[in-house]
Motif scaffolding. Structure first.
Motif, PDB file in Angstrom:
ATOM      1  N   ILE A   6       0.868  -1.187   0.000  1.00  0.00           N
ATOM      2  CA  ILE A   6       0.000   0.000   0.000  1.00  0.00           C
ATOM      3  C   ILE A   6       0.896   1.224   0.000  1.00  0.00           C
ATOM      4  CG2 ILE A   6      -1.828   1.239   1.208  1.00  0.00           C
ATOM      5  CD1 ILE A   6      -2.621  -1.379   2.518  1.00  0.00           C
ATOM      6  N   GLU A   7       0.897   1.914  -1.104  1.00  0.00           N
ATOM      7  CA  GLU A   7       1.647   3.167  -1.179  1.00  0.00           C
ATOM      8  C   GLU A   7       0.831   4.281  -0.538  1.00  0.00           C
ATOM      9  OE1 GLU A   7       2.750   3.946  -5.143  1.00  0.00           O
ATOM     10  OE2 GLU A   7       4.001   2.150  -5.369  1.00  0.00           O
ATOM     11  N   LYS A   8       1.546   5.258  -0.069  1.00  0.00           N
ATOM     12  CA  LYS A   8       0.916   6.380   0.628  1.00  0.00           C
ATOM     13  C   LYS A   8       0.046   5.861   1.785  1.00  0.00           C
ATOM     14  CE  LYS A   8       2.743   9.266  -2.267  1.00  0.00           C
ATOM     15  NZ  LYS A   8       3.874  10.126  -1.831  1.00  0.00           N
ATOM     16  N   PHE A   9       0.535   4.799   2.389  1.00  0.00           N
ATOM     17  CA  PHE A   9      -0.192   4.293   3.564  1.00  0.00           C
ATOM     18  C   PHE A   9      -0.284   5.378   4.617  1.00  0.00           C
ATOM     19  CE2 PHE A   9      -0.207   1.945   7.645  1.00  0.00           C
ATOM     20  CZ  PHE A   9      -1.376   1.218   7.468  1.00  0.00           C
ATOM     21  N   THR A  10       0.796   6.151   4.765  1.00  0.00           N
ATOM     22  CA  THR A  10       0.796   7.360   5.585  1.00  0.00           C
ATOM     23  C   THR A  10       1.443   8.464   4.763  1.00  0.00           C
ATOM     24  OG1 THR A  10       2.936   6.784   6.562  1.00  0.00           O
ATOM     25  CG2 THR A  10       0.955   6.036   7.729  1.00  0.00           C
ATOM     26  N   LYS A  11       1.205   9.687   5.205  1.00  0.00           N
ATOM     27  CA  LYS A  11       1.767  10.820   4.463  1.00  0.00           C
ATOM     28  C   LYS A  11       3.272  10.907   4.645  1.00  0.00           C
ATOM     29  CE  LYS A  11      -2.436  13.631   4.645  1.00  0.00           C
ATOM     30  NZ  LYS A  11      -3.031  14.918   5.062  1.00  0.00           N
ATOM     31  N   GLY A  12       3.748  10.527   5.775  1.00  0.00           N
ATOM     32  CA  GLY A  12       5.179  10.530   6.023  1.00  0.00           C
ATOM     33  C   GLY A  12       5.686   9.113   6.204  1.00  0.00           C
ATOM     34  N   SER A  13       6.895   9.012   6.725  1.00  0.00           N
ATOM     35  CA  SER A  13       7.482   7.696   6.957  1.00  0.00           C
ATOM     36  C   SER A  13       6.731   6.973   8.082  1.00  0.00           C
ATOM     37  CB  SER A  13       8.959   7.845   7.328  1.00  0.00           C
ATOM     38  OG  SER A  13       9.076   8.560   8.548  1.00  0.00           O
ATOM     39  N   VAL A  14       6.676   5.666   7.973  1.00  0.00           N
ATOM     40  CA  VAL A  14       6.027   4.828   8.991  1.00  0.00           C
ATOM     41  C   VAL A  14       7.073   4.576  10.075  1.00  0.00           C
ATOM     42  CG1 VAL A  14       4.756   2.723   9.460  1.00  0.00           C
ATOM     43  CG2 VAL A  14       4.637   3.769   7.190  1.00  0.00           C
ATOM     44  N   ASP A  15       7.062   5.402  11.141  1.00  0.00           N
ATOM     45  CA  ASP A  15       8.121   5.366  12.143  1.00  0.00           C
ATOM     46  C   ASP A  15       7.990   4.165  13.100  1.00  0.00           C
ATOM     47  OD1 ASP A  15       9.212   7.719  11.148  1.00  0.00           O
ATOM     48  OD2 ASP A  15       7.845   8.948  12.327  1.00  0.00           O
ATOM     49  N   GLN A  16       6.758   3.739  13.367  1.00  0.00           N
ATOM     50  CA  GLN A  16       6.573   2.625  14.291  1.00  0.00           C
ATOM     51  C   GLN A  16       5.305   1.881  13.948  1.00  0.00           C
ATOM     52  OE1 GLN A  16       6.616   3.746  18.427  1.00  0.00           O
ATOM     53  NE2 GLN A  16       6.298   1.656  19.183  1.00  0.00           N
ATOM     54  N   LEU A  17       5.347   0.565  14.068  1.00  0.00           N
ATOM     55  CA  LEU A  17       4.184  -0.285  13.809  1.00  0.00           C
ATOM     56  C   LEU A  17       3.977  -1.227  14.997  1.00  0.00           C
ATOM     57  CD1 LEU A  17       4.652  -1.377  10.071  1.00  0.00           C
ATOM     58  CD2 LEU A  17       2.853   0.099  10.977  1.00  0.00           C
ATOM     59  N   SER A  18       2.718  -1.449  15.308  1.00  0.00           N
ATOM     60  CA  SER A  18       2.356  -2.436  16.313  1.00  0.00           C
ATOM     61  C   SER A  18       0.896  -2.796  16.113  1.00  0.00           C
ATOM     62  CB  SER A  18       2.597  -1.903  17.734  1.00  0.00           C
ATOM     63  OG  SER A  18       2.378  -2.924  18.680  1.00  0.00           O
ATOM     64  N   GLY A  19       0.388  -3.732  16.881  1.00  0.00           N
ATOM     65  CA  GLY A  19      -0.984  -4.163  16.675  1.00  0.00           C
ATOM     66  C   GLY A  19      -1.652  -4.570  17.974  1.00  0.00           C
ATOM     67  N   LEU A  20      -2.969  -4.443  17.968  1.00  0.00           N
ATOM     68  CA  LEU A  20      -3.827  -4.942  19.040  1.00  0.00           C
ATOM     69  C   LEU A  20      -4.627  -6.092  18.444  1.00  0.00           C
ATOM     70  CD1 LEU A  20      -5.051  -1.518  20.445  1.00  0.00           C
ATOM     71  CD2 LEU A  20      -3.223  -2.941  21.349  1.00  0.00           C
ATOM     72  N   GLU A  21      -4.119  -7.304  18.607  1.00  0.00           N
ATOM     73  CA  GLU A  21      -4.695  -8.440  17.898  1.00  0.00           C
ATOM     74  C   GLU A  21      -6.091  -8.764  18.392  1.00  0.00           C
ATOM     75  OE1 GLU A  21      -2.088 -11.721  17.908  1.00  0.00           O
ATOM     76  OE2 GLU A  21      -0.392 -10.640  17.054  1.00  0.00           O
ATOM     77  N   ASP A  22      -6.344  -8.640  19.692  1.00  0.00           N
ATOM     78  CA  ASP A  22      -7.685  -8.928  20.192  1.00  0.00           C
ATOM     79  C   ASP A  22      -8.704  -7.925  19.674  1.00  0.00           C
ATOM     80  OD1 ASP A  22      -6.703 -11.102  21.574  1.00  0.00           O
ATOM     81  OD2 ASP A  22      -6.288  -9.923  23.388  1.00  0.00           O
ATOM     82  N   ALA A  23      -8.282  -6.657  19.524  1.00  0.00           N
ATOM     83  CA  ALA A  23      -9.187  -5.625  18.994  1.00  0.00           C
ATOM     84  C   ALA A  23      -9.139  -5.550  17.476  1.00  0.00           C
ATOM     85  CB  ALA A  23      -8.830  -4.268  19.583  1.00  0.00           C
ATOM     86  N   ARG A  24      -8.206  -6.322  16.857  1.00  0.00           N
ATOM     87  CA  ARG A  24      -8.018  -6.330  15.400  1.00  0.00           C
ATOM     88  C   ARG A  24      -7.720  -4.922  14.893  1.00  0.00           C
ATOM     89  NH1 ARG A  24      -6.124 -10.604  14.609  1.00  0.00           N
ATOM     90  NH2 ARG A  24      -6.420 -10.351  12.350  1.00  0.00           N
ATOM     91  N   VAL A  25      -6.728  -4.275  15.526  1.00  0.00           N
ATOM     92  CA  VAL A  25      -6.340  -2.914  15.179  1.00  0.00           C
ATOM     93  C   VAL A  25      -4.846  -2.901  14.929  1.00  0.00           C
ATOM     94  CG1 VAL A  25      -6.147  -0.531  16.014  1.00  0.00           C
ATOM     95  CG2 VAL A  25      -8.208  -1.848  16.490  1.00  0.00           C
ATOM     96  N   LEU A  26      -4.437  -2.250  13.820  1.00  0.00           N
ATOM     97  CA  LEU A  26      -3.036  -2.010  13.507  1.00  0.00           C
ATOM     98  C   LEU A  26      -2.727  -0.560  13.853  1.00  0.00           C
ATOM     99  CD1 LEU A  26      -0.348  -2.996  12.244  1.00  0.00           C
ATOM    100  CD2 LEU A  26      -1.199  -2.144  10.042  1.00  0.00           C
ATOM    101  N   VAL A  27      -1.696  -0.336  14.653  1.00  0.00           N
ATOM    102  CA  VAL A  27      -1.337   1.000  15.120  1.00  0.00           C
ATOM    103  C   VAL A  27      -0.068   1.423  14.390  1.00  0.00           C
ATOM    104  CG1 VAL A  27      -0.863   2.429  17.129  1.00  0.00           C
ATOM    105  CG2 VAL A  27      -2.323   0.420  17.363  1.00  0.00           C
ATOM    106  N   ALA A  28      -0.093   2.656  13.860  1.00  0.00           N
ATOM    107  CA  ALA A  28       1.061   3.182  13.139  1.00  0.00           C
ATOM    108  C   ALA A  28       1.354   4.591  13.630  1.00  0.00           C
ATOM    109  CB  ALA A  28       0.812   3.180  11.633  1.00  0.00           C
TER     110      ALA A  28
END
Length: 1149
Positions: free
Chosen positions: A73-95
């Motif tokens: 996915i291009e332009k997933f964010t406007k800037g660089s993706v500095d950190q990624l993590s997830g909340l698997e029980d809530a099914r949420v990807l945090v960026a």
């Protein structure tokens, strides 16, 4: 080094792309680029498990890729993706990008929300936990300690904490629903966030560190300005120094690396803080520093830190090397070189990445890791690794861990670290054979009896024919002695001679012929302890006190040999001093050198370890003393397991077995055999290092091998301990045989019959045959020994079969028989007629025999007569007929006894004839009548008339002579009557007063007297005295008919007076009774009239207070308070009234 992880290249980007962050979830890998592009890869686990040949990472092969790009996915964010993590029980990807935190759907990657309040965010952290909501209300005191149950409702709680400026923004999800958020202010901008608990987060600032409790919104400082918060004790001083290093360099580190490093170790709920070369540990529960954990020393400054079960992973500051450490031992296990690493993703799926490449750290199978560590002889690391793993990762993990610890213990033993070795053996409950194999035969022994695993030399296979004795059984029956005279006490191979068929030497020279204790000074026999101890519980306490002190080493055994045995019959010389101990150890060393026992397992030997034979005496003594640690603990555990198997377990036993996870297989299937091995080895150790401890061991319950105990104790002359061992093992025949041999010697403490008697006092009815066998000779020496054995105030003496004991003592001594029967009848209160009869007959025989030797007035004759009279008066259990048949007919010694016996069978006339004609004691005759008159015995009311008749109408002289009443001889030697029937019966009073068919009267005044009946003169004086004292108890008419016609009336005045007084008393009593009855009749009639005068009126409208229905013409019941109810309601109304009265009564009280 260990290859715990294998780097597998999974992503290789072009030179134009730069990796900014990575995150793995399940089977997906998320890669965030500096351009704002997000790449998602599918991970193929089957390919990733393949291991390259070296530990250096290589590019992926052309044959197949372990990952597959599934979306970009291009332009997933406007800037660089500095950190990624997830909340698997809530099914949420945090960026994190451009200072904001974005939330995406973890499955579709669609943007859900931008968290506007997170402007200026620099770092975030996520956590998840499961919470259980109970359907029931539990007390607050137990709610926190309660374990979740299947009835509880399970829910997942996910948290996101974002550090933005000087605030922490906290968001919380329950399931997939965002349920709330809060803000927490801090003093500075956090540079790092690490969850140490699902609801607690550690914040690293520039120079300070805080612990934040999210539900309570509280901030607690941990340390600041180079020092911890709170007092520092000596234990914490070393940790504080490391903390100061972290804090003092935090500012520079933060500028260079961004923050200090921290990661959570879930195994022990701790958190490790790392900065440069220093580290410290915090408790995840309390947030306090752990005093017991030493810091990790890093060779290079770590730039990244993480945890992947079960290892700590760090990346050096040069970013070219990844290090894997054991979190328990802090040992550096593996180093992997990389080009340059910039990112680390720890957890279940560890990944590392440079600016263009991503590697998966593929975990090598744990079985292979363990094999490698064992091969490299790194047992500490192998034990630590397997302890941290779950059972699902290692097959048969518990047994493998046990085997590893035993190997480690053997290695420690080879390095002379005996205490640590034995402690580790005890910890894993190692089999005794494996531990004892490290010691020479003098401790381990050559063989042990096999109880269940098949036949041995002592137990031939197959059933034995009944009535035949095996060779071993015949040997056991032989006396237990030392070697024969002239025979060496030691065999060529170092074994102790144990030929039990050798006849014993004369007891007088027993000490001289006993083998000397392997070169030591002669040891005299100790005093007996079991036989003379009258209090088994006190003896047991003394034994346990000695056991409590057994691990306290003394400077020399001479001090311990001075312990005085206060209960001893005789005291021996010093049993084991310093010289004897050194000599024993010297011989012990010779045993070890002569033996070829294996001391180390194959593959685990230390080249510097040469076995026990290479030790000096002091080192070997230390090894044996440390062996006691294992043997005592193994003995305790085997006892607990045996109680579990037998079903006699207590709560303490069950808790111990459960706590230590012990099973029967821990010591082998045959616990009895293992107990024998342990106890026998314990005995050997005591004999070498402290022989005084042998006594408590053999006196308490033990499983020592009988053959070994006999050899060891006889070698050292420990007769007291050997006898105690026989007693504990119920080998009473062997013990008594040994005591019999020792009693014949005057050079031992067991000379004389006293030790044998004291031992016999401890035997009960189950060993009565042995008691009879060995008690005969001491009793013949002194009858007091028989009293001590059979009449002691002990449960054992009272349990002996009384008929058999009586028969036994009767064959030895009549006087002892009388004493035993008196003990049974009077002290024990036995009501068996046999004992009462035998005691009476024994008194008779005693009187007969003494009367032939002494005069009748002698105390030797009168004493048994008094005892006989006492028994006949007080006892009711004997049979009078049997005793009467045994009594002489005409002996004056037994006349009063005969009177008592006739009284017991209801022959009052014959009893009175003895008092009147033989004893001629008229006072006793009247006392006898008084004792009978007030009883319910047959003919008791006519006993005074019978006495009066004997005075005034005495029986014929021939009848008196036939019954021996007129004999005055001292003692008849013609024997006793064979029957109570004499052939003549006394004529009745009718024969004197009524005419017979021949026409004359049988009266003293009759001139024509039959020759068969000559009457003695009447005793008018005694008759008048009887009438004066007891005339009221006689019928006046009957008494006057018996009196002769020429009796002076003045002599009967007192008789008439007492008779009239008694008659008037009876008449007056009857009149008073009649008057009282008339008064009672009048009172009763008055009460009846009063009750009949009461009446109640019943109208047509009167109702029942119970059922509220009209009474009408129904049957009614009227109560004393004039309440009228239906007859059927009376019971209910009465119960109501009674309950009200009861309540009123309770209130008054």
């Amino acid at each position: 080094m260990l290859r715990a992880f294998t780097p597998v290249p999974v992503v290789d980007l072009s030179s134009k792309e730069r990796i900014q962050s990575i995150y793995s979830s399940d089977d997906k890998l998320f890669v965030g680029l500096a351009s704002g592009t997000l790449k998602v890869y599918q991970i193929d686990d089957s390919l990733s498990l393949s291991e390259p040949d070296t530990s250096s990472p290589k590019k992926e092969s052309t044959g197949g890729s372990p990952v597959k790009l599934i979306t970009s996915i291009e332009k997933f964010t406007k800037g660089s993706v500095d950190q990624l993590s997830g909340l698997e029980d809530a099914r949420v990807l945090v960026a994190l990008s451009n200072g904001y935190v974005y939330l995406y759907d973890l499955d579709t990657l669609a943007l859900q929300e931008r968290l506007h309040r997170t402007k200026g965010a620099v770092v975030f952290a996520t956590s998840s936990e499961l919470k259980f909501h109970s359907l029931f209300n539990y007390p607050p005191s137990t709610a926190n300690d309660r374990r979740p149950s299947t009835a509880d409702i399970q829910r997942s709680v996910s948290r996101l904490v974002v550090a933005a400026k000087k605030k922490l923004h906290c968001y919380e999800w329950q399931g997939a629903e965002l349920i709330g958020s809060r803000e927490i202010s801090v003093s500075e901008r956090p540079r790092s966030l690490t969850f140490i608990k699902p609801d607690k987060i550690l914040c690293g600032l520039v120079v300070e560190y805080f612990l934040v409790d999210i539900p309570a919104s509280t901030v607690s400082p941990i340390f600041a300005a180079g020092r911890p918060i709170g007092a520092i004790d000596n234990v914490l001083a070393g940790v504080a120094a490391n903390i100061g290093n972290i804090a003092s360099s935090a500012s520079a580190s933060a500028r260079r690396q961004g923050c200090a490093l921290a990661t959570r170790l879930p195994e022990d709920e701790s958190v490790v803080l790392v900065n440069e070369f220093s580290s410290a540990f915090l408790s995840a529960d309390t947030g306090t520093f752990l005093k017991t954990k030493r810091p990790i020393k890093f060779r290079d400054v770590p730039a990244m830190l993480g945890y992947s079960y079960p290892f700590v992973i760090s990346v050096t500051a040069s970013s070219k090397r990844l290090e894997v450490r054991n979190p328990k031992t802090y040992t550096l296990l593996q180093q992997i070189s990389f080009p340059t690493l910039q990112h680390l993703n720890d957890g279940k799926l560890p990944f590392v990445a440079s600016s263009r490449q991503v590697w998966k750290l593929s975990l090598r199978p744990f079985e292979a890791q363990l094999d490698f560590l064992i091969e490299q002889n790194q047992l500490d690391e192998a034990v630590s690794l397997i302890e941290q793993l779950d059972d699902v990762f290692i097959e048969d993990r518990i047994n493998k861990l046990k085997d590893l610890k035993m190997r480690k213990a053997e290695l420690l033993f080879g390095k002379y670290k005996f205490s640590q070795s034995m402690t580790l053996f005890s910890e894993v409950s190692a089999p005794p054979e494996r531990v004892l194999a490290l010691y020479p035969p003098a401790i381990s022994g050559m063989e042990y009896p096999n109880h269940k695993d098949g036949p041995t030399e002592e137990e031939p296979e197959g059933p034995e024919p009944k009535g035949e004795e095996t060779t071993e059984q015949k040997k056991e029956e032989q006396p237990i002695t030392g070697p024969a005279e002239g025979e060496s006490s030691e065999k060529a191979n170092g074994e102790i001679a144990t030929d039990t068929n050798v006849l014993p030497p004369p007891v007088a020279d027993m000490n001289a012929t006993l083998p000397q204790a392997q070169g030591s000074i002669p040891i005299a026999a100790d005093a007996i302890s079991i036989a003379d101890s009258t209090n088994a519980e006190a003896q047991r306490k003394r034994d346990l006190e000695i056991f409590d002190r057994f691990l306290r080493p003394t400077k020399s055994n001479s001090s311990s040999s001075k312990v005085d045995n206060s209960n001893a019959i005789g005291k021996g010389s010093r049993g084991a001093d310093t010289s004897s101990l050194s000599d024993s150890l010297a011989n012990f060393l010779s045993f070890g050198k002569a033996s070829t026992t294996k001391t180390m397992r194959s593959g685990l030997g230390d080249p510097d370890f040469l076995g026990p034979e290479s030790m000096d005496a002091r080192t070997l003594a230390k090894a044996v003393r440390c062996l006691l640690i294992y043997l005592i603990d193994a003995r305790r555990k085997i006892s607990r397991l045996a109680s579990v198997q037998s079903g006699t377990i207590t709560k303490a036993d069950l808790d111990l077995v459960s706590k230590e996870s012990m099973t029967a297989t821990a010591f082998g299937a045959d616990l009895e055999r293992e107990a024998c091995v342990v106890d026998t080895a314990l005995l050997r150790c005591y004999m070498l290092i402290n022989p005084q401890l042998v006594g408590p061991l053999v006196r308490l319950a033990n499983h020592c091998d009988k053959k070994v105990v006999r050899e060891q104790l006889m070698m050292y002359g420990k007769w007291s301990e050997l006898i105690d061992f026989y007693y504990a093992k119920k080998l009473h025949g062997d013990a008594l045989g040994l005591l019999k041999q020792l009693s014949e010697s005057k050079k031992t403490a067991f000379s004389g019959p006293e030790p044998t008697v004291q031992y016999l006092q401890k035997l009960g009815n189950e060993n009565i045959d042995l008691v009879f066998e060995y008690a005969k000779e001491p009793i013949k020496i002194n009858e007091q020994f028989g009293i001590d054995i059979f009449m002691a105030n002990t449960p054992e003496a009272e349990s002996l079969s009384r008929p058999r004991v009586e028969k036994f003592v009767l064959s030895i001594s009549r006087s002892l028989t009388i004493k035993y029967l008196e003990y049974v009848v009077f002290e024990l209160g036995d009501l068996s007629p046999e004992f009462h009869n035998d005691l009476a007959l024994a008194y008779l025989e005693d009187v007969k025999s003494n009367a032939q030797l002494y005069s009748l007035d002698d105390e030797m004759v009168q004493q048994p007569v008094r005892k006989l009279l006492k028994l006949l008066r007080e006892s009711k259990q004997y049979k009078p007929e049997k005793i009467l048949r045994a009594m002489p007919r005409d002996s004056t010694l037994f006349m009063e006894s005969k009177a008592i016996l006739f009284s017991r069978i209801g022959e009052h006339r014959r009893a009175l004839e003895i008092f009147v004609f033989s004893i001629k004691d008229y006072g006793k005759a009247q006392d006898y009548c008084m004792s009978v008159y007030d009883t319910d015995a047959p003919n008791s009311k006519t006993v005074f008339y019978t006495l009066l008749e004997l005075y005034l109408r005495p029986p014929p002289t021939k009848y008196i002579a036939a019954h021996g009443y007129n004999k005055a001889s001292a003692f008849s030697r013609r024997g006793s009557d064979a029957s109570l029937d004499t052939g003549l019966s006394p004529p009745s009073s009718a024969e004197y007063l009524r005419p017979q068919q021949n026409g004359f009267y049988k009266s003293p005044s009759t001139s024509s007297m039959n020759d068969a009946y000559e009457h003695p003169p009447m005793n008018l004086e005694a008759a008048l005295d009887l009438l004066s004292n007891h005339g009221s108890r006689l019928s006046a008419i009957d008494a006057l008919e018996l009196l002769p016609s020429d009796t002076n009336m003045t002599s009967l005045g007192q008789f008439f007076e007492s008779h009239l007084r008694e008659t008037n008393t009876t008449i007056s009593r009857d009149r008073i009774s009649a008057a009282l009855l008339k008064t009672e009749l009048v009172r009763t009639q008055q009460t009846l009239l009063k009750l009949r005068s009461k009446n109640v009126s019943i109208s047509d409208t009167k109702t029942c207070p119970v059922c509220l229905k009209r009474l009408g013409s129904s049957v009614i019941s009227v109560f004393p308070d004039r309440t009228v109810v239906h007859y059927g309601c009376a019971k209910s109304y009465k119960e109501t009234v009674d309950s009200k009265n009861q309540v009123r009564h309770n209130v008054d009280e």
